[in-house]
Design an enzyme around this catalytic site. Structure first.
Site, mmCIF file in Angstrom:
data_model
loop_
_atom_site.group_PDB
_atom_site.id
_atom_site.type_symbol
_atom_site.label_atom_id
_atom_site.label_comp_id
_atom_site.label_asym_id
_atom_site.label_seq_id
_atom_site.Cartn_x
_atom_site.Cartn_y
_atom_site.Cartn_z
ATOM 1 N N TYR A 177 -8.726 5.907 9.945
ATOM 2 C CA TYR A 177 -9.767 6.127 8.931
ATOM 3 C C TYR A 177 -10.587 4.863 8.677
ATOM 4 C CZ TYR A 177 -5.714 5.371 5.652
ATOM 5 O OH TYR A 177 -4.595 4.927 4.985
ATOM 6 N N LYS A 192 -8.448 -0.991 5.696
ATOM 7 C CA LYS A 192 -8.220 -0.924 7.148
ATOM 8 C C LYS A 192 -9.536 -1.129 7.909
ATOM 9 C CE LYS A 192 -3.709 0.008 7.502
ATOM 10 N NZ LYS A 192 -2.747 -0.964 8.053
HETATM 11 C C1 HXC Z 1 -1.967 5.968 -8.407
HETATM 12 C C2 HXC Z 1 -0.676 4.078 -8.245
HETATM 13 C C3 HXC Z 1 0.285 4.758 -7.463
HETATM 14 C C4 HXC Z 1 0.027 6.136 -7.165
HETATM 15 C C5 HXC Z 1 0.946 2.715 -7.731
HETATM 16 N N1 HXC Z 1 -0.214 2.832 -8.378
HETATM 17 N N2 HXC Z 1 1.277 3.884 -7.150
HETATM 18 N N3 HXC Z 1 -1.788 4.675 -8.710
HETATM 19 N N4 HXC Z 1 -1.107 6.698 -7.653
HETATM 20 N N5 HXC Z 1 0.866 6.859 -6.447
HETATM 21 C C6 HXC Z 1 -0.882 1.793 -9.154
HETATM 22 C C7 HXC Z 1 -0.032 1.312 -10.309
HETATM 23 O O1 HXC Z 1 -0.131 2.200 -11.419
HETATM 24 C C8 HXC Z 1 -0.654 -0.044 -10.598
HETATM 25 O O2 HXC Z 1 -1.863 0.069 -11.302
HETATM 26 C C9 HXC Z 1 -1.021 -0.543 -9.212
HETATM 27 O O3 HXC Z 1 -1.084 0.616 -8.349
HETATM 28 C C10 HXC Z 1 0.022 -1.503 -8.651
HETATM 29 O O4 HXC Z 1 1.287 -0.859 -8.728
HETATM 30 P P1 HXC Z 1 2.663 -1.672 -8.660
HETATM 31 O O5 HXC Z 1 3.761 -0.686 -8.577
HETATM 32 O O6 HXC Z 1 2.687 -2.693 -9.759
HETATM 33 O O7 HXC Z 1 2.456 -2.477 -7.303
HETATM 34 P P2 HXC Z 1 3.496 -3.158 -6.351
HETATM 35 O O8 HXC Z 1 4.845 -3.260 -6.978
HETATM 36 O O9 HXC Z 1 2.838 -4.381 -5.833
HETATM 37 O O10 HXC Z 1 3.675 -2.071 -5.173
HETATM 38 C C11 HXC Z 1 2.649 -1.791 -4.291
HETATM 39 C C12 HXC Z 1 2.544 -0.293 -4.002
HETATM 40 C C13 HXC Z 1 3.885 0.289 -3.482
HETATM 41 C C14 HXC Z 1 1.440 -0.112 -2.986
HETATM 42 C C15 HXC Z 1 2.162 0.441 -5.247
HETATM 43 O O11 HXC Z 1 3.734 1.659 -3.129
HETATM 44 C C16 HXC Z 1 4.389 -0.420 -2.273
HETATM 45 O O12 HXC Z 1 5.050 -1.437 -2.405
HETATM 46 N N6 HXC Z 1 4.056 0.065 -1.062
HETATM 47 C C17 HXC Z 1 4.463 -0.612 0.211
HETATM 48 C C18 HXC Z 1 4.782 0.395 1.261
HETATM 49 C C19 HXC Z 1 3.612 1.321 1.528
HETATM 50 O O13 HXC Z 1 2.705 1.499 0.732
HETATM 51 N N7 HXC Z 1 3.665 1.934 2.734
HETATM 52 C C20 HXC Z 1 2.627 2.840 3.147
HETATM 53 C C21 HXC Z 1 2.038 2.342 4.403
HETATM 54 S S1 HXC Z 1 1.630 3.820 5.284
HETATM 55 P P3 HXC Z 1 -1.951 -0.146 -12.913
HETATM 56 O O14 HXC Z 1 -3.400 0.050 -13.221
HETATM 57 O O15 HXC Z 1 -1.074 0.917 -13.517
HETATM 58 O O16 HXC Z 1 -1.456 -1.538 -13.175
HETATM 59 C C22 HXC Z 1 0.042 3.826 5.639
HETATM 60 C C23 HXC Z 1 -0.287 5.110 6.345
HETATM 61 C C24 HXC Z 1 -1.738 5.247 6.664
HETATM 62 O O17 HXC Z 1 -0.684 2.959 5.359
HETATM 63 C C25 HXC Z 1 -2.098 6.632 7.117
HETATM 64 C C26 HXC Z 1 -1.662 7.741 6.165
HETATM 65 C C27 HXC Z 1 -2.250 9.077 6.484
HETATM 66 P P1 NAP Z 2 6.171 1.534 5.664
HETATM 67 O O1 NAP Z 2 7.490 1.859 6.294
HETATM 68 O O2 NAP Z 2 5.964 1.897 4.240
HETATM 69 O O3 NAP Z 2 5.936 -0.021 5.895
HETATM 70 C C1 NAP Z 2 5.181 -0.845 5.099
HETATM 71 C C2 NAP Z 2 5.848 -2.203 5.159
HETATM 72 O O4 NAP Z 2 5.029 -3.153 4.513
HETATM 73 C C3 NAP Z 2 7.201 -2.221 4.472
HETATM 74 O O5 NAP Z 2 8.170 -2.736 5.364
HETATM 75 C C4 NAP Z 2 7.017 -3.175 3.305
HETATM 76 O O6 NAP Z 2 8.202 -3.930 3.112
HETATM 77 C C5 NAP Z 2 5.875 -4.046 3.787
HETATM 78 N N1 NAP Z 2 5.093 -4.589 2.683
HETATM 79 C C6 NAP Z 2 4.405 -3.904 1.750
HETATM 80 N N2 NAP Z 2 3.841 -4.755 0.883
HETATM 81 C C7 NAP Z 2 4.169 -6.008 1.290
HETATM 82 C C8 NAP Z 2 3.894 -7.309 0.780
HETATM 83 N N3 NAP Z 2 3.137 -7.479 -0.302
HETATM 84 N N4 NAP Z 2 4.382 -8.375 1.442
HETATM 85 C C9 NAP Z 2 5.161 -8.211 2.561
HETATM 86 N N5 NAP Z 2 5.453 -7.000 3.071
HETATM 87 C C10 NAP Z 2 4.975 -5.921 2.432
HETATM 88 O O7 NAP Z 2 4.959 2.175 6.470
HETATM 89 P P2 NAP Z 2 4.757 2.505 8.030
HETATM 90 O O8 NAP Z 2 4.471 3.948 8.128
HETATM 91 O O9 NAP Z 2 5.836 1.919 8.832
HETATM 92 O O10 NAP Z 2 3.400 1.754 8.311
HETATM 93 C C11 NAP Z 2 3.334 0.584 9.095
HETATM 94 C C12 NAP Z 2 1.887 0.303 9.442
HETATM 95 O O11 NAP Z 2 1.342 1.408 10.166
HETATM 96 C C13 NAP Z 2 1.000 0.098 8.224
HETATM 97 O O12 NAP Z 2 0.043 -0.898 8.531
HETATM 98 C C14 NAP Z 2 0.330 1.433 8.074
HETATM 99 O O13 NAP Z 2 -0.901 1.358 7.404
HETATM 100 C C15 NAP Z 2 0.160 1.853 9.529
HETATM 101 N N6 NAP Z 2 0.009 3.306 9.754
HETATM 102 C C16 NAP Z 2 1.093 4.131 9.675
HETATM 103 C C17 NAP Z 2 0.943 5.474 9.999
HETATM 104 C C18 NAP Z 2 2.127 6.421 10.025
HETATM 105 O O14 NAP Z 2 2.009 7.570 10.449
HETATM 106 N N7 NAP Z 2 3.297 6.012 9.599
HETATM 107 C C19 NAP Z 2 -0.324 5.977 10.342
HETATM 108 C C20 NAP Z 2 -1.407 5.109 10.364
HETATM 109 C C21 NAP Z 2 -1.229 3.763 10.095
HETATM 110 P P3 NAP Z 2 8.737 -4.381 1.649
HETATM 111 O O15 NAP Z 2 8.693 -3.175 0.781
HETATM 112 O O16 NAP Z 2 10.109 -4.869 1.975
HETATM 113 O O17 NAP Z 2 7.829 -5.466 1.180
#
Ligand code: HXC
Ligand code: NAP
Length: 312
Positions: A177, A192
């Site tokens: 995307y 991204k």
């Molecule tokens: C709306 C949300 C939310 C949700 C968090 N927030 N989750 N808002 N809907 N589901 C808001 C919170 O309310 C807060 O805003 C702000 O985001 C920060 O939240 P925190 O929990 O304080 O942040 P933090 O502890 O730093 O955690 C970051 C995080 C968490 C992104 C929220 O989910 C995380 O750690 N994610 C890491 C793993 C991850 O996201 N993996 C996905 C990658 S997959 P306020 O205003 O309340 O302070 C990917 C796939 C791509 O990218 C393709 C998919 C189709």
């Molecule tokens: P995931 O398992 O949720 O991995 C995200 C990783 O990022 C976690 O290991 C998390 O570890 C780390 N992370 C998040 N915030 C961080 C921070 N502030 N500092 C250091 N590490 C941090 O997701 P995934 O599906 O494997 O995705 C991996 C990559 O692929 C991402 O770039 C995602 O956008 C991309 N992607 C995934 C898909 C899919 O189908 N899965 C599709 C398109 C793109 P901690 O929580 O330990 O910090």
């Protein structure tokens, strides 16, 4: 879905063939022997799968993220494929939003294994949310982790390599995307798109220093570490295979193979490129447009109401 090209359904559809089994490799054994690879977010999901493929080929691995639990999980997976039983693995707690934390992680890596040769910027943040419901901090959090974190890690790697006059390879994990926009994921899609653009700028700036910078985009590759938000969104699709032109979703090691190729000696003239491993899913179009379903309806949300405190 048919398993392989020898099977087809009554419409003659066979889908893209399944890959060779996990454990196989296109690169020669020991291709990364003596090399050190840093994978951010290497304790979970796709990052872990990418790290495993490098370890299988003999690399020292540094996995870096916030959670010690995730890191322990990743280290255990790596120890299974590393013939030294884990001696070649370093797990470092690191928040990639913090330049000091990133520098400390690279120093720990360098102290243990010497200057890392490869950086895989895999860590990212994402959750589905209609743009009008997103808080400023939610936007900032996703952009900070996904785009700024990627830049900070690349910057640290680039500086150390330029100073040491050593070539290196950076792989930035993206999402398709970046090209199309990502309704329901406006923050992540914008971040991204930034990552893809950053890849292109850095490839040109750092080519003269011997540093390759490429992007690598996974298609849909489900895994058990997906966050509840992402998993919930995925669960809205009933047959994930049938929604892909390949008639199957991707397997994690297919991304790992692409990453090891991009960082290998056989890809030395590839830089500034973003490789998409998604069975052509992102190019999908239909002859006729299906009806538009607004994102908040897709997410089962009530109609938007302006909050009492604008700006919140
Ligand atoms: C709306 C949300 C939310 C949700 C968090 N927030 N989750 N808002 N809907 N589901 C808001 C919170 O309310 C807060 O805003 C702000 O985001 C920060 O939240 P925190 O929990 O304080 O942040 P933090 O502890 O730093 O955690 C970051 C995080 C968490 C992104 C929220 O989910 C995380 O750690 N994610 C890491 C793993 C991850 O996201 N993996 C996905 C990658 S997959 P306020 O205003 O309340 O302070 C990917 C796939 C791509 O990218 C393709 C998919 C189709
Ligand atoms: P995931 O398992 O949720 O991995 C995200 C990783 O990022 C976690 O290991 C998390 O570890 C780390 N992370 C998040 N915030 C961080 C921070 N502030 N500092 C250091 N590490 C941090 O997701 P995934 O599906 O494997 O995705 C991996 C990559 O692929 C991402 O770039 C995602 O956008 C991309 N992607 C995934 C898909 C899919 O189908 N899965 C599709 C398109 C793109 P901690 O929580 O330990 O910090």
């Amino acid at each position: 879905m048919p398993d392989d090209a020898t099977m087809s359904d009554d419409r003659g559809l066979i889908g893209l063939p399944a890959p060779p089994p996990i454990g196989e490799s296109a690169l020669p054994e020991g291709a990364f022997e003596a090399a050190t690879v840093v994978v951010t977010g290497g304790g979970t999901g796709l990052g872990k799968a990418v790290a495993v493929e490098f370890a299988r080929l003999g690399a020292n691995l540094v996995i870096a993220s916030r959670s010690s639990e995730h890191l322990a999980d990743g280290a255990a997976a790596l120890a299974e494929v590393d013939r030294t039983g884990g001696e070649r693995v370093l797990a470092v707690e690191c928040d990639i939003r913090d330049a000091g934390s990133v520098a400390a992680m690279f120093s720990a890596a360098e102290q243990r294994f010497g200057l890392p040769d490869v950086l895989v910027n895999n860590a990212a943040a994402n959750f589905p949310v209609p743009a009008e419901d997103m808080s400023p901090n939610a936007w900032r959090t996703v952009v900070d982790i996904t785009l700024t974190g990627t830049y900070l890690c690349a910057r640290e790697f680039g500086r150390r390599h330029i100073a040491a006059r050593r070539p290196g390879s950076i792989i930035n994990i993206g999402a398709s995307y970046a090209w199309t926009g990502g309704p329901g994921f406006a923050h992540s899609a914008a971040a991204k798109a930034g990552v893809k653009n950053l890849t292109e700028s850095l490839a040109v700036e750092w080519g003269p220093y011997g540093i390759q910078v490429n992007g690598l985009v996974p298609g849909l590759m489900p895994h058990e570490d997906m966050t509840a938000d992402i998993r919930g969104n995925l669960d809205n699709t009933s047959d994930k295979d049938a929604c892909q032109p390949a008639l199957r979703v991707g397997q994690r090691h297919e991304l790992g193979w692409a990453a090891t190729f991009l960082a290998s000696p056989y890809a030395r003239f590839i830089s500034g490129h973003t490789l998409v491993v998604d069975g052509a899913n992102w190019q999908r179009r239909s002859l006729t447009n299906p009806s538009v379903v607004p994102i908040r309806e897709q997410m089962g949300r009530d109609p938007f109401v302006l909050p009492d405190h604008p700006g919140g």
